[in-house]
Design a protein around this motif. Structure first.
Motif, PDB file in Angstrom:
ATOM      1  N   SER A   1      -3.370 -39.817  36.894  1.00 23.31           N
ATOM      2  CA  SER A   1      -4.165 -39.144  37.893  1.00 23.31           C
ATOM      3  C   SER A   1      -5.783 -39.619  37.968  1.00 23.31           C
ATOM      4  CB  SER A   1      -4.171 -37.889  37.633  1.00 23.31           C
ATOM      5  OG  SER A   1      -2.378 -37.681  37.576  1.00 23.31           O
TER       6      SER A   1
ATOM      7  N   GLY B   1      -9.122 -38.698  37.454  1.00 21.97           N
ATOM      8  CA  GLY B   1     -10.161 -36.864  36.938  1.00 21.97           C
ATOM      9  C   GLY B   1     -10.284 -36.740  38.518  1.00 21.97           C
ATOM     10  N   LYS B   2     -10.881 -35.319  38.771  1.00 19.69           N
ATOM     11  CA  LYS B   2     -11.713 -34.664  39.764  1.00 19.69           C
ATOM     12  C   LYS B   2     -13.379 -35.768  40.440  1.00 19.69           C
ATOM     13  CE  LYS B   2      -9.579 -30.382  40.614  1.00 19.69           C
ATOM     14  NZ  LYS B   2      -9.561 -28.941  40.073  1.00 19.69           N
TER      15      LYS B   2
ATOM     16  N   ASP C   1     -10.398 -39.564  32.801  1.00 18.26           N
ATOM     17  CA  ASP C   1      -9.900 -38.778  32.527  1.00 18.26           C
ATOM     18  C   ASP C   1      -8.023 -39.842  31.996  1.00 18.26           C
ATOM     19  OD1 ASP C   1     -10.884 -36.125  32.007  1.00 18.26           O
ATOM     20  OD2 ASP C   1     -10.375 -36.327  34.383  1.00 18.26           O
ATOM     21  N   GLN C   2      -7.749 -41.082  32.442  1.00 21.83           N
ATOM     22  CA  GLN C   2      -6.916 -41.609  32.440  1.00 21.83           C
ATOM     23  C   GLN C   2      -6.659 -42.096  31.212  1.00 21.83           C
ATOM     24  OE1 GLN C   2      -5.995 -43.663  36.528  1.00 21.83           O
ATOM     25  NE2 GLN C   2      -8.638 -43.558  36.983  1.00 21.83           N
TER      26      GLN C   2
ATOM     27  N   TRP D   1      -5.846 -36.757  42.561  1.00 19.17           N
ATOM     28  CA  TRP D   1      -6.002 -36.090  41.240  1.00 19.17           C
ATOM     29  C   TRP D   1      -5.092 -35.310  40.723  1.00 19.17           C
ATOM     30  CZ3 TRP D   1      -9.982 -32.534  44.851  1.00 19.17           C
ATOM     31  CH2 TRP D   1     -11.173 -33.028  45.441  1.00 19.17           C
TER      32      TRP D   1
ATOM     33  N   LYS E   1      -2.201 -34.363  38.879  1.00 23.07           N
ATOM     34  CA  LYS E   1      -1.844 -32.981  38.312  1.00 23.07           C
ATOM     35  C   LYS E   1      -3.426 -32.696  37.344  1.00 23.07           C
ATOM     36  CE  LYS E   1      -2.632 -36.023  33.779  1.00 23.07           C
ATOM     37  NZ  LYS E   1      -2.223 -36.531  32.418  1.00 23.07           N
ATOM     38  N   ASN E   2      -4.877 -32.615  37.595  1.00 29.07           N
ATOM     39  CA  ASN E   2      -5.524 -32.657  37.844  1.00 29.07           C
ATOM     40  C   ASN E   2      -5.990 -31.700  38.779  1.00 29.07           C
ATOM     41  OD1 ASN E   2      -6.798 -34.722  35.307  1.00 29.07           O
ATOM     42  ND2 ASN E   2      -6.883 -35.398  36.534  1.00 29.07           N
TER      43      ASN E   2
ATOM     44  N   SER F   1      -2.905 -42.209  41.933  1.00 29.91           N
ATOM     45  CA  SER F   1      -3.969 -42.624  42.019  1.00 29.91           C
ATOM     46  C   SER F   1      -4.251 -44.048  43.667  1.00 29.91           C
ATOM     47  CB  SER F   1      -4.967 -42.919  40.427  1.00 29.91           C
ATOM     48  OG  SER F   1      -4.346 -44.184  40.453  1.00 29.91           O
TER      49      SER F   1
END
Length: 809
Positions: free
Chosen positions: A280, A282-283, A336-337, A381, A383-384, A406
């Motif tokens: 996912s 990241g924002k 985040d990945q 995004w 799960k974010n 993604s």
């Protein structure tokens, strides 16, 4: 919207020539030197497809089943080229013979160019948009990884929208022809996740057109065009009947289908939520659309010369070789990945033009494309943005079949140059007045403001990534400084490109420079920008003479096992369920595929992995407990491979062989009960059986069974049966296509031992044949070819009529 007339042939020719030359120049080692890209996923595919390609070469027929992956699975999930299929020839023609997979980039630019012309955008701006669309890092990182089908599916999106757009704007026949062609080709590449996103995109565009037709009181016409477009899409889809029908049929039995062992809180069908959302975006990673190194680039990336990390290592007295190794593969990524091959960068100039589109593009397109862009970002995004994406995952039909969300950024990077080109075109058409000037500077200020906002946010964070958590504090501080440097360097870089593009467009607005020269200058800036970022990840080092020869060169261990010509399977204990090199030579217990059978996945998680781990632990203590690997034995695992040296091959004397008679049949009433029994029983003398309603449990048979001949689609056994009853075969059970014949008479194949085949044999001398003949493939193969020719005829007819009309005018 005149694609072809007497005055535009030269600009169109030059545009297509530029696309061709760009691809050939960037990939010159591949085109001119005969080198190949080292694509990890393609090497995995080669391993899994080796049996299929060899079978086709030796027989001229298609292998529809392969024994090389996960004990056995349908081959059309790996490779299929049905007889009569003309899509490969068609692709060669329309990509001017460019080699696969870089031909996708050329086609992507050409189709994006057609789409932008369809929106009445001048040729030069259409060229810039096409360059930016094809040369984003999403495509190039995917190329490096070997995600060739994904790239092709993305590069076909503009062609599909071109067809839809033309149909709604007075060019019905060309629009229908291009729609049918785009659907035909996109489905050929069988990347249904990108097709799903494409459907969302087309629906969004359709809603925008619905509103326009509603305001103009032309709803009957809208309905008529929509009906024709659906018919064209169906025609293109029917050209893939042989592929799609088999794949969709298999879907119910794969990990994307209904769960066999449903746990509380788990979806009854589709992928596990954690698995689906593991990648996912990241924002804040959205800022990489503007600043490539916003989150440090790739998971491992070379640091600049004399970096802070290098200085820190030197100060600690580290060995020069160790220092060089670290700085060439530094953990620069802190997003985040789990890991990444590089950032998703769309070209900051194109993002600036996208913002221009918010001020200057026609409202129907602006609203639709902005909404779709925001939606694609929200999807990426994962799960974010859990409240949104988990809801879609649970309730949106079909969405729970896909992972790596993604990937939705492929739609983002299509919409950015599309709305950007619309914005730039409409800006240049506007008269010079205070309102236009204000809109231009507001767009510029917004883009620069986003850059600065991203930097401020980043410096409010700690630049601390999970990959560097185990390093000492002094090295973590140095890495933090290097990550800050990477971010700031690319921020200055982006400011330079935005400033250069804004200056050139401003000179046109103030009539200091002709638009053609300004646009050429902007095009050069776009190319330099995306080209140099892509070179960070796909460069000369990405090409090699023959990666396959090196990767699949037979090791001493391979050669030792290859001396055995019997029928067996091999377990490679080194990452067995994520590698396909073993499948190049042997029938493998493991493999590499994103849609393995759900029952085999259950077996891996519940039984095989624990069983394998126990065996390895005991073997390390000197105790080779072959009796303790009963499920591996029932899968006819004769060899266990622990490396590439000859002494890394271990022969399992307890393998059950191709087929056997059990001594006891254990009736079970559920999948959970059956897999529990499987983990405990002796598979050589016991077998599980799930009786259907009103069905009795067959008795165990006795006698001798042997495999006489074998092929991917055919197995032939001979038996001397002393007492009639159930025989177990070490073959994976799949109910859609396998047929059994006992002494020439068709006989039912039962599912036993959770995922193996069982057949009740009569007493006496018996011959058993198993043949894989999936009706879903054979009944649609000829129809597929017919519909493909229909698409080509529709395309030729529309092209002929269009050219005839234009040159008559």
């Amino acid at each position: 919207m005149d694609f072809i007339n007497k005055h535009t042939i030269v600009p169109h020719f030059l545009a297509v020539l530029s696309f061709y030359l760009l691809v050939v120049t960037y990939f010159s080692p591949l085109v001119f030197d005969g080198k190949m890209m080292f694509q990890t996923d393609i090497l995995q595919w080669e391993g899994s497809a080796k049996e299929l390609l060899d079978y086709r070469e030796s027989t001229g027929e298609e292998a529809l089943w392969t024994n090389r992956m996960f004990g056995g699975m349908p081959a059309y999930l790996i490779h299929l080229d049905p007889k009569g299929d003309i899509t490969n020839t068609l692709l060669k023609v329309i990509t001017l013979g460019l080699p696969h997979p870089i031909s996708a980039l050329f086609f992507g630019m050409t189709s994006m160019y057609l789409l932008l012309l369809g929106f009445r955008i001048r040729s030069l701006i259409a060229v810039l948009g096409a360059w930016g669309f094809a040369f984003n890092t999403f495509n190039f990182l995917s190329l490096e990884a070997g995600h060739n089908a994904k790239i092709w599916a993305v590069c076909l999106i503009p062609l599909l929208l071109t067809g839809v757009h033309l149909a709604f704007h007075g060019k019905k026949l060309p629009g229908l022809a291009l729609t049918a062609l785009a659907v035909l080709l996109q489905l050929k590449f069988n990347h249904l996740q990108i097709t799903y996103y494409t459907l969302i995109l087309v629906i969004g565009y359709g809603v925008a057109q619905l509103l326009v037709f509603f305001r103009e009181k032309r709803l009957p016409e809208f309905a008529k065009i929509t009906g024709f477009l659906l018919a064209a899409a169906v025609l293109g889809g029917l050209g893939n009947l042989a592929r799609l029908s088999s794949v969709l049929e298999y879907g119910a039995f794969s990990i994307r289908g209904e769960s066999n062992l449903q746990e509380t809180g788990q979806n009854s069908s589709g992928l596990d939520r954690d698995y689906a959302f593991s990648w996912s975006n990241g924002k804040l990673e959205t800022f990489t659309l503007l600043i490539p190194n916003y989150f440090g680039g790739a998971s491992q990336q070379a640091l600049p010369e004399d970096s802070k990390s290098e200085q820190a290592l030197r100060a600690q007295g580290a060995d020069p070789a160790q220092i060089n190794q670290f700085v060439q593969n530094a953990p620069t990524y802190w997003g985040d990945q789990p890991f990444t091959g590089g950032p998703i960068y769309g070209g900051v100039i194109l993002v600036f033009f996208f913002v221009l589109g918010l001020f200057f593009a026609p409202p129907p397109y602006r609203n639709a494309f902005l909404t779709l862009t925001l939606l694609s970002l929200m999807l990426s995004w994962g799960k974010n943005l859990a409240w949104f994406n988990f809801t879609l995952f649970d309730y949106l039909p079909g969405y729970n079949k896909f992972r790596a969300v993604s990937m939705a950024l492929g739609i983002t990077l299509f919409l950015i140059p599309l709305l950007g080109a619309l914005g730039l075109e409409n800006l240049l058409q506007q008269p010079q007045n205070p309102q236009t000037k204000k809109g231009f500077f507001m767009a510029l200020g917004t883009t620069v403001g986003l850059l600065l906002l991203g930097v401020i946010i980043a410096f409010g964070l700690d630049f601390q990534g999970t990959a560097s958590a185990g390093y000492p504090d002094w090295l973590q501080r140095a890495l933090k400084a290097d990550r800050q440097h990477l971010l700031l360097s690319d921020t200055y870089r982006s400011l330079f490109f935005i400033g250069g593009a804004a200056l050139l467009i401003g000179l046109v607005r103030y009539k200091v420079l002709q638009s053609r020269w300004a646009l050429l200058g902007v095009g050069l800036l776009i190319l330099v920008d995306v080209w140099t970022v892509n070179r960070r990840y796909l460069n000369e080092e990405s090409f090699t003479e023959n990666p396959s020869a090196q990767h699949f060169a037979a090791s001493a261990a391979d050669r030792k096992i290859l001396q055995d010509t019997a029928y067996f399977r091999v377990l490679n204990v080194q990452n067995p369920f994520n590698e396909a090199r073993t499948s190049y030579y042997f029938n493998s217990i493991g493999g590499y595929h994103g849609a393995k059978m759900s029952r085999y996945r259950d077996l891996i998680e519940r039984v095989l992995t624990p069983e394998m781990n126990r065996f390895i632990q005991k073997a390390q203590e000197g105790n080779f407990d072959y009796q303790g690997i009963q499920v591996l034995n029932m899968l006819n695992t004769k060899y266990i491979l622990a490396g590439r040296a000859e002494n890394a091959v271990f022969t399992n004397p307890e393998a059950n062989g191709p087929a056997w008679f059990p001594e006891q049949i254990i009736p079970v009433g559920s999948n959970k009960e059956e897999i529990g029994e499987l983990a405990e029983m002796n598979t050589k003398i016991e077998a599980t059986f799930t009786p259907a309603d009103g069905e009795s449990v067959p008795p165990p048979g006795s006698g001798q069974l042997s495999l006489k001949s074998r092929g991917p689609n055919h197995l032939h056994y001979v038996a001397q049966v002393n007492s009639a009853g159930l025989a177990v075969f070490s073959e994976i059970y799949y109910p859609k296509g396998w047929e059994a014949f006992v002494n020439g008479e068709e006989t039912e194949i039962h599912r036993v031992n959770y995922l193996l085949r069982g057949i009740v044999l009569p007493e006496g001398e018996v011959e058993v044949e198993m043949v894989f003949r999936p009706e879903s493939y054979y009944r649609t193969r000829t129809l597929s070819a017919i519909f493909q020719y229909a698409v080509v005829l529709l395309l030729l007819l529309s092209g002929y009529l269009e050219i005839k009309t234009r040159f008559r005018a």
